[in-house]
Design a protein around this motif. Structure first.
Motif, mmCIF file in Angstrom:
data_model
loop_
_atom_site.group_PDB
_atom_site.id
_atom_site.type_symbol
_atom_site.label_atom_id
_atom_site.label_comp_id
_atom_site.label_asym_id
_atom_site.label_seq_id
_atom_site.Cartn_x
_atom_site.Cartn_y
_atom_site.Cartn_z
ATOM 1 N N ARG A 7 38.879 31.610 80.934
ATOM 2 C CA ARG A 7 37.466 32.031 80.995
ATOM 3 C C ARG A 7 36.827 32.050 79.608
ATOM 4 N N ALA A 8 37.581 32.410 78.609
ATOM 5 C CA ALA A 8 37.014 32.511 77.252
ATOM 6 C C ALA A 8 36.505 31.156 76.772
ATOM 7 N N SER A 9 37.267 30.110 77.076
ATOM 8 C CA SER A 9 36.891 28.765 76.644
ATOM 9 C C SER A 9 36.203 27.979 77.751
ATOM 10 N N GLN A 10 36.086 28.586 78.914
ATOM 11 C CA GLN A 10 35.384 27.983 80.058
ATOM 12 C C GLN A 10 35.984 26.643 80.446
ATOM 13 N N TYR A 11 37.290 26.658 80.656
ATOM 14 C CA TYR A 11 37.895 25.449 81.208
ATOM 15 C C TYR A 11 38.994 25.818 82.190
ATOM 16 N N ILE A 12 39.233 24.881 83.086
ATOM 17 C CA ILE A 12 40.363 25.003 83.993
ATOM 18 C C ILE A 12 41.225 23.753 83.836
ATOM 19 N N SER A 13 42.473 23.890 84.177
ATOM 20 C CA SER A 13 43.391 22.779 84.006
ATOM 21 C C SER A 13 44.246 22.606 85.252
ATOM 22 N N LEU A 14 44.743 21.407 85.402
ATOM 23 C CA LEU A 14 45.682 21.094 86.484
ATOM 24 C C LEU A 14 46.830 20.323 85.883
ATOM 25 N N LEU A 15 48.047 20.825 86.102
ATOM 26 C CA LEU A 15 49.253 20.181 85.591
ATOM 27 C C LEU A 15 50.053 19.679 86.782
ATOM 28 N N ILE A 16 50.440 18.422 86.727
ATOM 29 C CA ILE A 16 51.276 17.837 87.778
ATOM 30 C C ILE A 16 52.593 17.425 87.135
ATOM 31 N N ARG A 17 53.679 18.003 87.620
ATOM 32 C CA ARG A 17 55.007 17.661 87.105
ATOM 33 C C ARG A 17 55.679 16.665 88.033
ATOM 34 N N ASP A 18 56.601 15.871 87.462
ATOM 35 C CA ASP A 18 57.393 14.932 88.258
ATOM 36 C C ASP A 18 56.481 14.105 89.178
ATOM 37 N N SER A 19 55.562 13.400 88.589
ATOM 38 C CA SER A 19 54.543 12.669 89.357
ATOM 39 C C SER A 19 55.163 11.718 90.372
ATOM 40 N N LYS A 20 54.559 11.691 91.551
ATOM 41 C CA LYS A 20 54.971 10.783 92.628
ATOM 42 C C LYS A 20 53.890 9.723 92.832
ATOM 43 N N LEU A 21 54.302 8.603 93.407
ATOM 44 C CA LEU A 21 53.322 7.561 93.725
ATOM 45 C C LEU A 21 52.206 8.125 94.604
ATOM 46 N N SER A 22 52.580 9.037 95.482
ATOM 47 C CA SER A 22 51.619 9.612 96.425
ATOM 48 C C SER A 22 50.607 10.549 95.759
ATOM 49 N N ASP A 23 50.837 10.862 94.481
ATOM 50 C CA ASP A 23 49.864 11.692 93.753
ATOM 51 C C ASP A 23 48.663 10.880 93.284
ATOM 52 N N SER A 24 48.733 9.571 93.387
ATOM 53 C CA SER A 24 47.613 8.713 92.966
ATOM 54 C C SER A 24 46.385 9.054 93.785
ATOM 55 N N ALA A 25 45.334 9.464 93.100
ATOM 56 C CA ALA A 25 44.110 9.917 93.758
ATOM 57 C C ALA A 25 43.109 10.280 92.665
ATOM 58 N N THR A 26 41.935 10.710 93.098
ATOM 59 C CA THR A 26 40.962 11.277 92.169
ATOM 60 C C THR A 26 40.961 12.779 92.352
ATOM 61 N N TYR A 27 41.029 13.516 91.254
ATOM 62 C CA TYR A 27 41.111 14.974 91.288
ATOM 63 C C TYR A 27 39.767 15.551 90.834
ATOM 64 N N LEU A 28 39.176 16.330 91.716
ATOM 65 C CA LEU A 28 37.843 16.888 91.482
ATOM 66 C C LEU A 28 37.947 18.347 91.065
ATOM 67 N N CYS A 29 37.304 18.663 89.973
ATOM 68 C CA CYS A 29 37.196 20.046 89.514
ATOM 69 C C CYS A 29 35.967 20.657 90.173
ATOM 70 N N VAL A 30 36.094 21.837 90.735
ATOM 71 C CA VAL A 30 35.012 22.433 91.520
ATOM 72 C C VAL A 30 34.815 23.883 91.107
ATOM 73 N N VAL A 31 33.569 24.251 90.911
ATOM 74 C CA VAL A 31 33.236 25.579 90.405
ATOM 75 C C VAL A 31 32.232 26.253 91.338
ATOM 76 N N ASN A 32 32.415 27.529 91.578
ATOM 77 C CA ASN A 32 31.461 28.314 92.359
ATOM 78 C C ASN A 32 30.597 29.111 91.385
ATOM 79 N N PRO A 33 29.343 28.698 91.191
ATOM 80 C CA PRO A 33 28.503 29.401 90.220
ATOM 81 C C PRO A 33 28.124 30.776 90.741
ATOM 82 N N PRO A 34 27.617 31.646 89.878
ATOM 83 C CA PRO A 34 27.221 32.983 90.318
ATOM 84 C C PRO A 34 26.000 32.921 91.207
ATOM 85 N N TYR A 35 25.876 33.915 92.083
ATOM 86 C CA TYR A 35 24.738 33.972 92.980
ATOM 87 C C TYR A 35 23.462 34.147 92.178
#
Lengths: 113, 114
Positions: free
Chosen positions: B66-94
């Motif tokens: 939160r301090a740096s305003q980023y999120i991350s996704l780590l994928i270990r031991d990648s598989k062929l089936s992991d091939s895709a587009t990964y979307l980062c999604v944020v819920n803004p405040p009301y």
């Protein structure tokens, strides 16, 4: 549960024709959304609804209309189709944006020629 | 600054590799965060939620800073089936009408190579 069902899956329209994209959900979600996704691009919000009888514009509403007469259904109407509306259209629903995000339908691929 | 920014990639990694994606968001009051996966010509699907304490689901680990305003996704031991587009999604405040919607990044494309 079927989740979110979109019909048709594919459609080719001629310029100036009209059509309705159907979207239905059986999860009793209040919130429903229509997005379009152009090739290689992100999702753009067209319209959304927070409950039956309530709809509002998103980022790219021009050329589209929606209605929400029931909780389950949220059809998207294209009037006077234009080539710029060639895209993939996704409908989504959610119980709450805080809890688990959206459930998407499988999409409608629309080509306007 | 865009609301949600991601490196579009593509990330081309060999099977078994570890790969990480970052995503930055502009609204510091954003409430909740998600990673979605979108396969070619398919609809986006929720991969995992991202909690302040971080969370792990098998080979996937998501973290929130939160301090740096980023999120991350780590994928270990990648598989062929992991091939895709990964979307980062944020819920803004009301903030009144129009707030009941998630903000989607444009996605990071991952290709796992044999």
């Amino acid at each position: 549960n079927a989740g979110v069902t979109q019909t048709p899956k594919f459609r080719i329209l001629k310029i100036g024709q009209s059509m309705t994209l159907q979207c239905a959900q059986d999860m009793n979600h209040n919130y429903m959304y229509w997005y379009r996704q152009d090739p290689g691009m992100g999702l753009k919000l067209i319209y959304y609804s927070v409950g039956a009888g309530i709809t509002d514009k998103g980022e790219v509403p021009n050329g589209y209309n929606v209605s929400r007469s029931t909780t389950e259904d949220f059809p998207l109407r294209l009037e006077l189709a234009a080539p710029s509306q060639t895209s993939v259209y996704f409908c989504a629903s959610s119980y709450s944006t805080d809890l688990g995000g959206y459930t998407f339908g499988s999409g409608t691929r629309l080509t306007v020629v | 600054r865009k609301e949600v920014e991601q490196d579009p990639g593509p990330f081309n990694v060999p099977e078994g590799a570890t790969v990480a994606f970052n995503c930055t968001y502009s609204n510091s009051a954003s409430q909740s965060f998600f990673w979605y996966r979108q396969d070619c010509r398919k609809e986006p699907k929720l991969l995992m939620s991202v909690y302040s304490s971080g969370n792990e689901d098998g080979r996937f680990t998501a973290q929130l800073n939160r301090a740096s305003q980023y999120i991350s996704l780590l994928i270990r031991d990648s598989k062929l089936s992991d091939s895709a587009t990964y979307l980062c999604v944020v819920n803004p405040p009301y903030s009144g009408a129009g707030s009941y919607q998630l903000t989607f990044g444009k996605g990071t494309k991952l290709s796992v190579i044999p």
